[in-house]
Design a protein around this motif. Structure first.
Motif, PDB file in Angstrom:
ATOM      1  N   TYR A  73     -43.323 -27.294  38.003  1.00 52.95           N
ATOM      2  CA  TYR A  73     -43.237 -28.428  37.074  1.00 52.95           C
ATOM      3  C   TYR A  73     -42.156 -29.406  37.531  1.00 52.95           C
ATOM      4  O   TYR A  73     -42.368 -30.622  37.646  1.00 52.95           O
ATOM      5  N   GLY A  74     -40.975 -28.844  37.794  1.00 54.11           N
ATOM      6  CA  GLY A  74     -39.830 -29.678  38.177  1.00 54.11           C
ATOM      7  C   GLY A  74     -40.118 -30.469  39.437  1.00 54.11           C
ATOM      8  O   GLY A  74     -39.712 -31.629  39.562  1.00 54.11           O
ATOM      9  N   TYR A  76     -43.093 -31.538  40.744  1.00 53.92           N
ATOM     10  CA  TYR A  76     -43.995 -32.675  40.527  1.00 53.92           C
ATOM     11  C   TYR A  76     -43.309 -33.776  39.722  1.00 53.92           C
ATOM     12  O   TYR A  76     -43.463 -34.958  40.017  1.00 53.92           O
ATOM     13  N   SER A  77     -42.562 -33.398  38.697  1.00 57.48           N
ATOM     14  CA  SER A  77     -41.993 -34.470  37.877  1.00 57.48           C
ATOM     15  C   SER A  77     -40.856 -35.173  38.609  1.00 57.48           C
ATOM     16  O   SER A  77     -40.682 -36.378  38.462  1.00 57.48           O
ATOM     17  N   LYS A  78     -40.130 -34.431  39.440  1.00 58.23           N
ATOM     18  CA  LYS A  78     -39.048 -35.058  40.192  1.00 58.23           C
ATOM     19  C   LYS A  78     -39.595 -36.058  41.218  1.00 58.23           C
ATOM     20  O   LYS A  78     -39.089 -37.160  41.377  1.00 58.23           O
ATOM     21  N   GLY A  81     -42.750 -38.328  38.758  1.00 58.42           N
ATOM     22  CA  GLY A  81     -42.636 -38.783  37.372  1.00 58.42           C
ATOM     23  C   GLY A  81     -43.204 -37.744  36.410  1.00 58.42           C
ATOM     24  O   GLY A  81     -43.940 -36.845  36.803  1.00 58.42           O
ATOM     25  N   ARG A  82     -42.828 -37.952  35.141  1.00 64.41           N
ATOM     26  CA  ARG A  82     -43.136 -36.944  34.126  1.00 64.41           C
ATOM     27  C   ARG A  82     -44.608 -36.575  34.010  1.00 64.41           C
ATOM     28  O   ARG A  82     -44.960 -35.414  33.838  1.00 64.41           O
ATOM     29  N   LYS A  83     -45.444 -37.606  34.117  1.00 64.88           N
ATOM     30  CA  LYS A  83     -46.875 -37.348  33.932  1.00 64.88           C
ATOM     31  C   LYS A  83     -47.391 -36.344  34.951  1.00 64.88           C
ATOM     32  O   LYS A  83     -48.202 -35.483  34.633  1.00 64.88           O
ATOM     33  N   TRP A  84     -46.901 -36.481  36.182  1.00 61.59           N
ATOM     34  CA  TRP A  84     -47.355 -35.551  37.219  1.00 61.59           C
ATOM     35  C   TRP A  84     -46.843 -34.139  36.958  1.00 61.59           C
ATOM     36  O   TRP A  84     -47.382 -33.161  37.474  1.00 61.59           O
ATOM     37  N   GLY A  85     -45.793 -34.058  36.155  1.00 63.87           N
ATOM     38  CA  GLY A  85     -45.283 -32.737  35.794  1.00 63.87           C
ATOM     39  C   GLY A  85     -46.371 -31.869  35.171  1.00 63.87           C
ATOM     40  O   GLY A  85     -46.371 -30.649  35.320  1.00 63.87           O
ATOM     41  N   TYR A  86     -47.317 -32.539  34.494  1.00 66.45           N
ATOM     42  CA  TYR A  86     -48.389 -31.760  33.865  1.00 66.45           C
ATOM     43  C   TYR A  86     -49.224 -30.995  34.894  1.00 66.45           C
ATOM     44  O   TYR A  86     -49.755 -29.937  34.602  1.00 66.45           O
ATOM     45  N   GLN A 350     -35.960 -25.093  34.412  1.00 66.91           N
ATOM     46  CA  GLN A 350     -36.092 -26.130  33.381  1.00 66.91           C
ATOM     47  C   GLN A 350     -35.377 -25.785  32.089  1.00 66.91           C
ATOM     48  O   GLN A 350     -34.824 -26.652  31.433  1.00 66.91           O
TER      49      GLN A 350
END
Ligand code: PFF
Length: 477
Positions: A73-74, A76-78, A81-86, A350
């Motif tokens: 998760y970390g 992809y979001s890093k 961006g947050r959306k990719w964290g999904y 996280q």
């Protein structure tokens, strides 16, 4: 980096990642898929999938993890961006789903290891009947040859072993255990192959395995090869993002990915070389056509192989059969630890939770989530025949959903790298630890695959797999 843990070096990382890849998929699923899909022709398509799609995705996964130095998760979001964290969360959930059923099958294998090595399973008059009852009665606590004959207990022990290793952390747990189990696994595998090749009729088994049967080439062969290659290399859900996040910047990612792919593919190939001579030996002994021996699905290793070990006689059968199931347990354990590490890393990174407590919490949760799979083998009728899934059992359902999530995850990962993170940043990461990368053919090839081949082919094939699974059009392929 040190507070999260890291691998001590290249060998530790490669062994751990190869350990994740080498698993039940190689020893049990690969040989029977190859057998069903025309032998060598399947092998060729499988190798094509690995080269064109899996290898680039593997380099991509490791690069994402190492660049972000974080969990799935970390990472992809890093980087995106947050959306990719999904997408990272989707992978983590897929990992939980896979471990829930994988641990059940690993528990079966662990029980067989005990029953064959120390009990008298090989004296069973009816191996098929035994297996049916064994997977059905998950809480049959009647003592059997000194061991409780309960699947529930076997899978619980397997999950505890997994958790004990992961709780020790990256170097002391994951790396150290892989350094013991992986070489042992290879040694046992090669030992059994050498022995099986000396058996009567072995060569006919090798021929069946290696001579291509072009008439068997169907769309289904390609779909099966693709699913198997993703599952086998542990791609598409973030296991290698997580392991990559513990890798030093000095290491060469493309070379490591090559060694990992080769290690995994060789075990799959060798498993076929172990299994088919054995099956043809059995056919010879029973004086029947090898085609009459059902080699598909779980019965291959839990019904057919025990029968073969039985034919070897009480002492040799126990030694070869026991070693075989020990091999399966090692293969499974090196994979379950990588599966457990994915959600654990997420909570440690996280939510800043403590590794030891998170490990036990998640292990327990996944064990409980595995109960429906365990009970779907006859014990609970409604789980045995899912009405919304064309009468298949729950374990098959979960396993099919996992296949889908891996290819979809791989497709989205390629899109992420090429369209969001960017090929320049990807190159920058891969070039660390690999001076010649920027001017290499490898770079051009990775660009082609991650930008075009992987998103398009994986997208298309994922749709085919979904259609096949939910609408039952497998006969059309
Ligand atoms: N690669 C493993 C096998 O072939 O059995 C299964 C697996 C392990 C899939 C870890 C995904 C994963 F993250």
């Amino acid at each position: 980096m040190s507070s999260r843990g890291n691998f001590s070096g290249r060998i530790g990382f490669i062994l751990a990642a190869a350990g994740s890849a080498v698993g039940l998929g190689n020893i049990w699923r690969f040989p029977y898929l190859a057998g069903q899909n025309g032998g060598a022709i399947f092998l060729m398509i499988y190798l094509g999938c690995i080269l064109l799609l899996c290898y680039p995705i593997m380099v991509g996964e490791i690069a994402i993890g190492r660049a972000a130095n974080s969990d799935a998760y970390g990472s992809y979001s890093k980087l995106g961006g947050r959306k990719w964290g999904y997408l990272g969360l989707f992978g983590i959930l897929a990992g939980i789903m896979i471990l829930s059923f994988y641990n059940v099958v690993a528990g079966w294998a662990f029980g067989y290891f005990l029953h064959i090595s120390f009990g008298d399973l090989l004296n069973e008059p009816d191996f098929g009947g035994f297996f049916g009852t064994y997977v059905n009665d998950i809480i049959d606590l009647s003592s059997w040859a000194g061991f409780s004959n309960s699947n529930l207990v076997f899978s619980l022990i397997f999950m505890v072993l997994t958790a004990l290793i992961v709780a020790q952390g990256i170097q002391k747990g994951i790396e150290a255990s892989n350094k013991i189990m992986m070489p042992s696994l290879y040694a046992i595998l090669l030992g059994i192959i050498v022995y099986s090749l000396t058996l009567p009729n072995a060569i006919s088994g090798v021929q069946f395995y290696l001579v291509p049967e072009f008439s068997e080439l169907k769309v289904r062969t390609i779909v099966d090869a693709l699913k198997q290659s993703f599952f086998s290399l542990s791609l598409g859900m973030g296991a290698l993002i997580t392991y990559g996040s513990y890798l030093s910047k000095l290491e060469n990612i493309p070379t490591s990915a090559r060694v990992i792919s080769l290690a995994d593919t060789s075990v799959a190939f060798f498993s076929g070389l172990m299994v088919f001579p054995l099956v043809h030996f059995l056919a010879f002994k029973l004086n029947i056509d090898p085609q009459q021996i059902g080699t598909s699905g779980p019965p291959l290793i839990f019904v057919v192989l025990p029968q073969i070990f039985h034919e070897m006689g009480p002492v040799l059968g126990r030694i070869i059969g026991g070693s075989f199931f020990l091999l399966v347990c090692f293969a499974a354990l090196t994979s379950t630890i990588s599966l457990l590490e994915v959600p654990v890393a997420y909570l440690v990174d996280q939510k800043k939770m403590q590794r030891k407590s998170v490990v036990w919490l998640i292990a327990l949760l996944i064990f409980v989530l595995g109960l429906p799979s365990m009970m779907s083998q006859g014990m609970v009728e409604s789980l045995n025949k899912l009405t919304f899934y064309r009468g298949n059992d729950f374990l098959t359902f979960i396993s099919d959903m996992s296949d889908i999530s891996l290819t979809v995850g791989g497709c989205l990962m390629a899109i992420f790298i090429s369209r969001r993170w960017g090929m320049d940043k990807f190159d920058e990461e891969v070039a660390q630890g690999n001076d010649r990368y920027l001017n290499s053919g490898t770079r051009k090839f990775l660009h082609f695959s991650l930008k075009w081949a992987a998103p398009i082919l994986l997208g298309f094939l994922s749709v085919l797999i979904i259609v096949e699974k939910f609408f039952g059009v497998e006969n059309l392929f």
